[in-house]
Scaffold this active site. Structure first.
Site, PDB file in Angstrom:
ATOM      1  N   ASP A 176       0.850  -1.191   0.000  1.00  0.00           N
ATOM      2  CA  ASP A 176       0.000   0.000   0.000  1.00  0.00           C
ATOM      3  C   ASP A 176       0.890   1.248   0.000  1.00  0.00           C
ATOM      4  OD1 ASP A 176      -2.444   1.357   0.205  1.00  0.00           O
ATOM      5  OD2 ASP A 176      -2.335   1.438   2.400  1.00  0.00           O
ATOM      6  N   ASP A 234      -8.657   1.159   6.530  1.00  0.00           N
ATOM      7  CA  ASP A 234      -7.707   1.005   7.635  1.00  0.00           C
ATOM      8  C   ASP A 234      -8.241   1.685   8.904  1.00  0.00           C
ATOM      9  OD1 ASP A 234      -5.510   0.531   9.200  1.00  0.00           O
ATOM     10  OD2 ASP A 234      -4.194   1.937   8.192  1.00  0.00           O
TER      11      ASP A 234
HETATM   12  P1  13P Z   1      -8.838   5.047   5.558  1.00  0.00           P
HETATM   13  O1  13P Z   1      -7.915   5.935   6.323  1.00  0.00           O
HETATM   14  O2  13P Z   1     -10.084   5.786   5.164  1.00  0.00           O
HETATM   15  O3  13P Z   1      -9.137   3.795   6.250  1.00  0.00           O
HETATM   16  O4  13P Z   1      -8.099   4.671   4.180  1.00  0.00           O
HETATM   17  C1  13P Z   1      -7.138   3.642   4.145  1.00  0.00           C
HETATM   18  C2  13P Z   1      -6.372   3.630   2.873  1.00  0.00           C
HETATM   19  O5  13P Z   1      -6.703   4.254   1.902  1.00  0.00           O
HETATM   20  C3  13P Z   1      -5.158   2.789   2.844  1.00  0.00           C
HETATM   21  O6  13P Z   1      -4.455   2.931   1.653  1.00  0.00           O
HETATM   22  O1  G3H Z   2      -3.244   4.952   3.721  1.00  0.00           O
HETATM   23  C1  G3H Z   2      -2.531   4.626   4.628  1.00  0.00           C
HETATM   24  C2  G3H Z   2      -2.878   3.493   5.526  1.00  0.00           C
HETATM   25  O2  G3H Z   2      -3.896   3.858   6.417  1.00  0.00           O
HETATM   26  C3  G3H Z   2      -1.652   2.985   6.205  1.00  0.00           C
HETATM   27  O3  G3H Z   2      -1.212   3.912   7.125  1.00  0.00           O
HETATM   28  O4  G3H Z   2       1.157   4.448   6.613  1.00  0.00           O
HETATM   29  O5  G3H Z   2       0.224   4.679   8.937  1.00  0.00           O
HETATM   30  O6  G3H Z   2       0.612   2.406   7.949  1.00  0.00           O
HETATM   31  P1  G3H Z   2       0.299   3.848   7.685  1.00  0.00           P
HETATM   32 ZN    ZN Z   3      -4.567   4.888   0.811  1.00  0.00          ZN
END
Ligand code: 13P
Ligand code: G3H
Ligand code: ZN
Length: 308
Positions: free
Chosen positions: A82, A256
């Protein structure tokens, strides 16, 4: 069951008019809660790992935990990077067994974004790994923002077509009003569904991705607030809008924050009720169950339940 590619998951999601849930993982309890939920709901699954998660838990631990899940379940699970922020990070994840990667060049000028994505695609494709890329910036639709300002921030449908052609990316994360975290909108929640429609017209049958899709359910905000975690004014994307997006060519929806809220509210409650508790299983266990319940609910919202 071996790990699966997102390519097959997206083909089925596009044909079936639903979206696959992509949930962020950082530790064993989160992985277990999500996987148990998807098993019970009979839903395909994407487990995604951010750069920060990989640094926190280490690549090897997260992969072994996911391998354990695959060993004991028949669930098709894709393992996705991600928001990869460099070619080197994407390469390392591809070499280390991820089944898809996101390279996020959305902060770069158009040509530089394209060049970065193309470099990752050129490495990923010969190794059978699909690539997600992002065009536009994630930001909530605020009342005072003019149409031209919105055009400058959100995904431009014409550019999207050119971007996909020139990069060869396999799926596109679009900016239509969602944003990351617990504070997505000031005032009314709005998504630009017309823009989404235009993007689909320019890219027929092409898999789109929605980031920032947590709904920030008020019961969890209230629970966090009640037990000492102040989240005044937290607001997410209403679930009706998420369900609506899931019926379009958006076939991967990233969540997330909603899991973080469920986990944190649960742990806060345990400590509020039993301040002397110090057995980690007594607070991480309930947190794992809360994540499971949240993911089961989300899989139904996305229309992914019962799609195995
Ligand atoms: P949220 O913060 O809305 O859960 O989005 C998560 C996300 O896009 C991770 O890539
Ligand atoms: O879009 C981001 C996700 O919520 C992951 O967040 O970079 O804090 O792990 P993080
Ligand atoms: Zn994201």
């Amino acid at each position: 069951m071996p790990k699966v590619s997102t390519t097959g998951l997206f083909e089925k999601a596009l044909a079936g008019g639903y979206a696959v849930g992509a949930f962020n993982v950082n530790n064993m309890e989160i992985i277990q809660g999500i996987v148990e939920a998807a098993e019970e709901e009979k839903a395909p699954l994407i487990l995604q790992i951010s750069k920060g998660a990989r640094e926190y838990a280490r690549h090897e631990y997260l992969m072994k935990l996911i391998e354990a899940a695959l060993q004991i379940s028949d669930l098709p699970i894709a393992v996705h990077l991600d928001h990869g922020d460099s070619f080197e990070l994407c390469k390392s994840c591809i070499d280390g067994g991820f089944t898809s990667v996101m390279i996020d060049g959305s902060h770069l000028p158009f040509a530089e974004n394209i060049a970065l994505v193309k470099k990752v695609v050129d490495y990923a494709h010969p190794r059978g790994v699909p690539v997600e890329a992002e065009l536009g910036r994630l930001a909530g639709i605020e009342e005072h923002v003019s149409v031209s300002e919105r055009d400058a921030i959100f995904t431009n449908p014409d550019q999207a077509q050119e971007y996909v052609e020139r990069t060869g990316c396999d799926s596109l994360a679009v900016a239509i009003g969602t944003s990351h975290g617990a504070y997505k909108f000031k005032g009314e929640a709005k998504l630009d569904f017309e823009r989404l429609e235009e993007i689909q017209e320019k890219l027929p049958g092409y898999p789109l991705v929605l980031h920032g899709a947590s709904s920030v359910l008020q019961e969890f905000v209230a629970e966090c607030n009640k037990y000492g975690g102040a989240l005044p004014g937290a607001q997410g994307v209403p679930e009706e809008m998420i369900s609506r997006a899931a019926k379009t060519n958006v076939c991967k929806i990233n969540i997330d924050t909603d899991l973080r809220l469920a986990l944190t509210a649960t742990i806060r409650k345990v400590f509020a009720e039993k301040p002397a508790e110090f057995d980690p299983r007594k607070y991480l266990g309930p947190a794992r169950s809360a994540i499971k319940q949240m993911v089961k609910h989300k899989l139904r919202v996305l229309g992914a339940a019962g799609r195995l």
